[in-house]
Design a protein around this motif. Structure first.
Motif, PDB file in Angstrom:
ATOM      1  N   ILE A 186       0.829  -1.208   0.000  1.00 12.16           N
ATOM      2  CA  ILE A 186       0.000   0.000   0.000  1.00 12.16           C
ATOM      3  C   ILE A 186       0.861   1.254   0.000  1.00 12.16           C
ATOM      4  O   ILE A 186       0.377   2.365   0.165  1.00 12.16           O
ATOM      5  N   SER A 187       2.155   1.085  -0.218  1.00 12.07           N
ATOM      6  CA  SER A 187       3.042   2.246  -0.338  1.00 12.07           C
ATOM      7  C   SER A 187       3.411   2.494  -1.796  1.00 12.07           C
ATOM      8  O   SER A 187       4.268   3.320  -2.091  1.00 12.07           O
ATOM      9  N   SER A 188       2.752   1.777  -2.713  1.00  9.42           N
ATOM     10  CA  SER A 188       3.030   1.904  -4.144  1.00  9.42           C
ATOM     11  C   SER A 188       1.718   2.074  -4.912  1.00  9.42           C
ATOM     12  O   SER A 188       0.665   1.631  -4.461  1.00  9.42           O
ATOM     13  N   GLY A 189       1.811   2.730  -6.077  1.00  7.51           N
ATOM     14  CA  GLY A 189       0.638   2.859  -6.926  1.00  7.51           C
ATOM     15  C   GLY A 189      -0.419   3.790  -6.376  1.00  7.51           C
ATOM     16  O   GLY A 189      -1.547   3.367  -6.133  1.00  7.51           O
ATOM     17  N   GLY A 190      -0.078   5.055  -6.185  1.00  2.95           N
ATOM     18  CA  GLY A 190      -1.039   6.004  -5.632  1.00  2.95           C
ATOM     19  C   GLY A 190      -2.277   6.174  -6.485  1.00  2.95           C
ATOM     20  O   GLY A 190      -3.391   6.277  -5.972  1.00  2.95           O
ATOM     21  N   GLY A 191      -2.086   6.189  -7.808  1.00  2.00           N
ATOM     22  CA  GLY A 191      -3.238   6.307  -8.698  1.00  2.00           C
ATOM     23  C   GLY A 191      -3.851   4.955  -8.990  1.00  2.00           C
ATOM     24  O   GLY A 191      -5.020   4.695  -8.680  1.00  2.00           O
ATOM     25  N   ASN A 210      -1.572  14.005 -10.330  1.00  2.94           N
ATOM     26  CA  ASN A 210      -1.575  14.445  -8.933  1.00  2.94           C
ATOM     27  C   ASN A 210      -1.727  13.277  -7.960  1.00  2.94           C
ATOM     28  O   ASN A 210      -2.560  13.309  -7.047  1.00  2.94           O
ATOM     29  N   CYS A 211      -0.899  12.258  -8.198  1.00  2.00           N
ATOM     30  CA  CYS A 211      -0.862  11.085  -7.323  1.00  2.00           C
ATOM     31  C   CYS A 211       0.574  10.869  -6.846  1.00  2.00           C
ATOM     32  O   CYS A 211       1.522  11.209  -7.551  1.00  2.00           O
ATOM     33  N   SER A 212       0.714  10.277  -5.667  1.00  5.84           N
ATOM     34  CA  SER A 212       2.047  10.074  -5.101  1.00  5.84           C
ATOM     35  C   SER A 212       2.131   8.732  -4.391  1.00  5.84           C
ATOM     36  O   SER A 212       1.117   8.131  -4.038  1.00  5.84           O
ATOM     37  N   ALA A 213       3.362   8.276  -4.183  1.00  4.86           N
ATOM     38  CA  ALA A 213       3.613   7.030  -3.460  1.00  4.86           C
ATOM     39  C   ALA A 213       4.893   7.152  -2.661  1.00  4.86           C
ATOM     40  O   ALA A 213       5.871   7.739  -3.139  1.00  4.86           O
ATOM     41  N   ALA A 214       4.885   6.602  -1.463  1.00  5.97           N
ATOM     42  CA  ALA A 214       6.087   6.630  -0.637  1.00  5.97           C
ATOM     43  C   ALA A 214       7.158   5.728  -1.213  1.00  5.97           C
ATOM     44  O   ALA A 214       8.351   5.948  -1.003  1.00  5.97           O
ATOM     45  N   SER A 215       6.754   4.715  -1.960  1.00  3.50           N
ATOM     46  CA  SER A 215       7.710   3.762  -2.498  1.00  3.50           C
ATOM     47  C   SER A 215       7.762   3.822  -4.023  1.00  3.50           C
ATOM     48  O   SER A 215       8.527   4.591  -4.597  1.00  3.50           O
ATOM     49  N   SER A 237       4.563  11.654  -8.162  1.00  5.74           N
ATOM     50  CA  SER A 237       5.873  11.500  -7.523  1.00  5.74           C
ATOM     51  C   SER A 237       5.938  10.218  -6.705  1.00  5.74           C
ATOM     52  O   SER A 237       4.922   9.695  -6.250  1.00  5.74           O
ATOM     53  N   ALA A 238       7.167   9.719  -6.533  1.00  2.71           N
ATOM     54  CA  ALA A 238       7.423   8.513  -5.742  1.00  2.71           C
ATOM     55  C   ALA A 238       8.905   8.446  -5.439  1.00  2.71           C
ATOM     56  O   ALA A 238       9.690   9.295  -5.897  1.00  2.71           O
ATOM     57  N   THR A 239       9.324   7.432  -4.697  1.00  5.03           N
ATOM     58  CA  THR A 239      10.755   7.207  -4.506  1.00  5.03           C
ATOM     59  C   THR A 239      11.374   6.655  -5.786  1.00  5.03           C
ATOM     60  O   THR A 239      12.423   7.112  -6.235  1.00  5.03           O
TER      61      THR A 239
END
Length: 297
Positions: A186-191, A210-215, A237-239
């Motif tokens: 759940i830290s990937s694929g914000g959209g 306008n989606c983001s992910a911590a990983s 954005s993401a790592t």
């Protein structure tokens, strides 16, 4: 003998017809019906997905829709649109069409061509369930050459707007996901999080922004046996894999084709697209622009 052959042929044809039969469920914003037609459309995308069987389709008319299925008990941010294996979800309808080909297209971005994701009747899947405006700001890094997005207002957004568990999503605008949960999946694929563990996942003719992910995969995370095609991803954005993260395991390939990725950033690798391969990850006929990362901007 002739009668027996005729009877067997009839049974074979009848069986094939039943196997190929599909049901279409219809959704309109504020609909109150059972989804059996546009006139009797449901107001719930998830209810129609849950109702659908393998091979069925869900057609969704223009409007803005918010996810309702919680994957973590009593955590509203875990709400997502959960697409079952082999169920096809189509957006971009006015609400009168009798075929997918009738969806209206136009040159919405004014670049002189009409892309298959430029649907006039925009169907939005939004993770912005708290209603607080998300503010995206470009921040130049200390090296003076790379930049990252900083975001405020998305702390209450859904982790993942769409979870595609081996189905198809086609013709939607996906916004406002913020996959910053500590759980790896759940830290990937914000959209859109496309998981192909049970069946191949398809993401096509969609815009994600306008989606983001911590990983991994701020806009779209795609695992093995998944295909992303004719999509536009921007302001994500993401790592790793600010726009798209395409992962291929030892058993299958991942495909990204005919996509446009712009204004995406990663704090580590792959500002626009990060393709991680077991046997093969294919990226073809894509345009990546104005993206930034430490490695592979």
């Amino acid at each position: 003998m002739k009668n027996l052959k005729f009877y067997l042929s009839f049974l074979l044809l009848a069986g094939c017809s039943l196997l190929s039969a599909k049901t279409i469920y219809y959704v309109k914003q504020n609909g109150t019906g059972d989804g059996s037609s546009w006139a009797n459309a449901s107001g719930s995308i998830q209810a129609m997905i849950d109702k659908a069987a393998s091979g069925d389709e869900v057609w969704v008319a223009k409007g803005t829709y918010y996810p309702t299925t919680e994957t973590i008990a009593r955590d509203v941010r875990s709400r997502t649109f959960l697409i079952k294996a082999r169920v096809k979800l189509y957006g971009g309808f006015a609400g009168t069409e009798s075929s997918i080909a009738e969806r209206q297209l136009a040159d919405l971005d004014g670049n002189g061509r009409v892309d298959s994701c430029e649907l006039v009747n925009t169907t939005v899947l939004s993770g912005d369930i708290d209603g607080v405006p998300d503010v995206w700001t470009k921040k130049m890094n200390s090296n003076g050459t790379t930049w990252t997005w900083t975001v405020t207002g998305n702390e209450g957004n859904c982790y993942q707007v769409v979870n595609n568990l081996g189905g198809t999503i086609d013709g939607f605008s996906v916004i406002g996901g913020n996959a910053n949960n500590n759980t790896a999946s759940i830290s990937s694929g914000g959209g859109i999080y496309a998981d192909s563990s049970s069946s191949s996942s398809y993401v096509t003719n969609c815009t994600v922004s306008n989606c983001s992910a911590a990983s991994r995969g701020g806009g779209i995370y795609s695992s093995s046996s998944s295909s992303i095609s004719n999509c536009t991803v921007s302001n994500c954005s993401a790592t790793s894999g600010g726009g798209i993260y395409a992962y291929s395991s030892s058993a299958a390939s991942s495909y990204v084709t005919n996509c446009t990725v712009s204004n995406c950033s990663a704090s580590s690798d792959g500002g626009g697209i990060y393709a991680f391969s077991g046997p093969s990850s294919y990226v073809s006929n894509c345009t990546v622009s104005n993206c930034s990362a430490t490695s592979g901007g």
